[in-house]
Write an enzyme that holds these catalytic residues in place. Structure first.
Site, PDB file in Angstrom:
ATOM      1  N   GLU A 170       0.831  -1.206   0.000  1.00 50.01           N
ATOM      2  CA  GLU A 170       0.000   0.000   0.000  1.00 50.01           C
ATOM      3  C   GLU A 170       0.864   1.254   0.000  1.00 50.01           C
ATOM      4  OE1 GLU A 170      -3.418   2.021   2.928  1.00 50.01           O
ATOM      5  OE2 GLU A 170      -2.113   0.417   3.652  1.00 50.01           O
ATOM      6  N   LYS A 213      -9.685   1.329  -3.153  1.00 55.20           N
ATOM      7  CA  LYS A 213     -10.103   0.817  -1.849  1.00 55.20           C
ATOM      8  C   LYS A 213     -11.552   1.183  -1.570  1.00 55.20           C
ATOM      9  CE  LYS A 213      -8.705   0.627   3.006  1.00 55.20           C
ATOM     10  NZ  LYS A 213      -7.797   1.169   4.047  1.00 55.20           N
ATOM     11  N   CYS A 262      -5.022  -2.681   3.192  1.00 57.05           N
ATOM     12  CA  CYS A 262      -5.030  -2.449   4.638  1.00 57.05           C
ATOM     13  C   CYS A 262      -6.021  -3.389   5.326  1.00 57.05           C
ATOM     14  CB  CYS A 262      -5.317  -0.976   4.926  1.00 57.05           C
ATOM     15  SG  CYS A 262      -5.073  -0.492   6.656  1.00 57.05           S
TER      16      CYS A 262
END
Length: 547
Positions: free
Chosen positions: A306, A367, A417
């Site tokens: 990320e 995301k 994440c």
């Protein structure tokens, strides 16, 4: 024991049980004694039996309350029950995600007192879900103990569901994650993590009931037959629930089938969080190191974590992005890279770009499940985030179901994440078996949390998803844990944390659908909600009839 001493004993037990419950999710201590290691007490590892013991202590307190009040919640005793439940859950949750303090104070610059208060406030508010579960249980629990254990499991499941889903959801540290290595893990392909949480709550209550001494007045009410017979039957049922999945996993075939192998290179840049977004230090180091590794890689797929590239493409040095595109425009290699995208007019996204030969433009994943205060600012809280130094703190949300990255016969579904915390959001990918992912990928930057237990807990979350869907999971992180997990939740390989290193390995893709993936893809978690609510309503109806 005097009344005041008994009160303090129960408060102390609730506090101790809550802290032990947190420790069961990822053991926090490094112990070298061989007998402790045999018990599974290894740093960072889940300890399934400890979770049952801790939750069983809370269940024992609730059973004590039932005995005191002849099987119901009377004489204001619900205040004590609410206190025990709140203390247990607050300590459990605060200890589980206490690493948020590191992110808010150490890296975001929030004053130490405010950071500590923020963690405790979050834990204390989320604890009220479990307070409600405990108080309602004391009020409606049937006199029959076997039936009351089922009602307790239903209420506990409702509390876990509410915490994990409502108000964007933060189910981190749910009890089911303690069982990724335990005997209950065999139920994961059927029931998922929430099902394991409910089963563990049922087991905890049954064990508490088996050791709870019957009050003479209640013996006839709670069950029929001699005490030894009741306990023998209860122990037999508990033993069956624990051993059945072990036998099943030994004898039953997989729900999924192999679908080829993919060689992967996972990059762990170990860029210090305090420098990660600084142009003259962390950004320059990251651009140099990741470019070198992307060029040196010889695997079919190379994955960077990320925000490995921590600046927008338009802010990159001249020809940097064009050089990466040329690198993967031909040949037999592809890459997945984490970076922010967007502009001030359209907004920004936390994204993964995929580069591979033969495509007109880069594949993209944005995301979907954003982090409150980290990636989006809830209404009325801009004053709070203004006190913290968090770059790129307000992102746009990607679609729930986005196409997988297809490469060399594999379909890779990425998460960024903590998105792998939400298994119900991965399930829709399995509606069409022909388009279902064969490999899960997670890219993360956990440097926000130092070398805390967040890294271990995140790894256990990915392992649980592997068990639920019978899919391998590869994790590429900035500081750790970078690892390859197989479809059975076993860690195939990993590299040391807090090091700048590269992990090279092979991943066995899988096709097919587990029972859990099948029903959650179609119905979501509604079957759990409806079943648990139905059990609670039936218990309430029975209680009201007896009054």
């Amino acid at each position: 024991m005097r009344s005041r001493q008994l009160t303090w004993f129960r408060i102390g037990l609730a506090l101790l049980a809550g802290s032990v419950h947190a420790a069961s999710l990822a053991w926090p201590f490094s112990l070298q004694a061989a007998w402790l290691l045999q018990l599974g007490l290894r740093r960072g590892q889940p300890v399934w039996w400890l979770q049952l013991l801790a939750l069983g202590a809370l269940a024992w307190l609730l059973e004590c309350s039932r005995n005191m009040d002849s099987g119901s919640c009377k004489r204001g005793n619900w205040h004590s029950i609410a206190l025990w439940g709140w203390l247990f859950a607050t300590v459990w949750l605060a200890a589980t995600f206490g690493w948020l303090f590191v992110a808010m104070h150490t890296y975001a610059g929030l004053p130490i007192v405010l950071a500590a208060m923020a963690v405790l406030t979050l834990a204390g508010l989320l604890a009220f879900y479990y307070v409600v579960a405990c108080v309602v249980f004391a009020a409606i629990a049937p006199a029959n103990r076997a039936w009351s254990a089922i009602v307790f499991a239903a209420l506990w499941l409702l509390a876990e569901l509410a915490r994990g889903i409502w108000m964007t959801g933060f189910g981190w540290g749910a009890g089911g994650y303690a069982h990724v290595d335990g005997p209950l893990a065999g139920y994961a392909p059927w029931l998922g993590m929430y099902g394991l949480s409910a089963l563990s709550a049922w087991l905890a209550m049954r064990l508490a009931q088996l050791v709870q001494r019957d009050e003479p007045v209640l013996t006839a009410q709670l069950d029929s037959g001699p005490a030894w017979r009741r306990r023998t039957i209860g122990l037999a049922v508990v033993a069956l629930v624990l051993t059945l999945p072990i036998v099943y996993r030994m004898e039953a075939p997989n729900w999924t089938l192999p679908s080829g192998r993919l060689s992967v290179t996972l990059l762990q840049g170990n860029i210090p969080q305090e420098e990660k977004f600084e142009a003259g230090t962390g950004v320059r180091l990251a651009l140099q190191w990741y470019a070198e590794q992307l060029n040196l890689s010889r695997s079919a797929l190379v994955i960077a974590p990320e925000t490995a590239i921590a600046v927008l493409p338009q802010q990159l040095p001249p020809d940097y992005w064009a050089a990466l595109q040329r690198r993967f425009a031909t040949g037999q290699q592809a890459a997945l890279l984490g970076l922010p995208l967007g502009n001030s007019q359209e907004g920004y996204t936390n994204s993964v770009l995929g580069l591979k030969p033969g495509q007109m433009q880069a594949w993209r994943y944005d995301k979907h499940h954003l982090v409150p205060f980290g990636e989006f600012i809830p209404p009325w809280f801009k004053w709070f985030t203004a006190m913290m130094n968090i770059p790129l703190g307000d992102f746009n949300r990607g679609a729930l179901k986005q196409p997988p990255f297809e490469w060399q016969g594999q379909r890779l579904a990425p998460t960024i994440c903590y998105e792998d915390l939400f298994g119900e959001e991965l399930a829709p990918h399995f509606l069409d078996q022909m388009q279902a992912p064969t490999i899960f990928v997670n890219v993360s930057n956990l440097a926000w949390f130092g070398q805390s237990l967040a890294l271990d807990q995140h790894l256990q979350i990915a392992r649980m998803r592997s068990l639920e869907f019978e899919r391998p999971f590869v994790l590429a992180t900035n500081t750790g844990t970078t690892a390859i997990v197989d479809h059975r939740g076993h860690i195939v390989s990993s590299i040391p944390r807090a090091t700048r290193a590269v992990l090279v390995g092979e991943v066995q893709g899988r096709t097919g659908v587990t029972p859990y993936a099948w029903w959650v893809a179609r119905f979501g978690l509604w079957p759990f909600w409806l079943l648990a609510l139905g059990l609670v309503l039936q218990a309430t109806r029975t209680r009201l009839r007896r009054r």
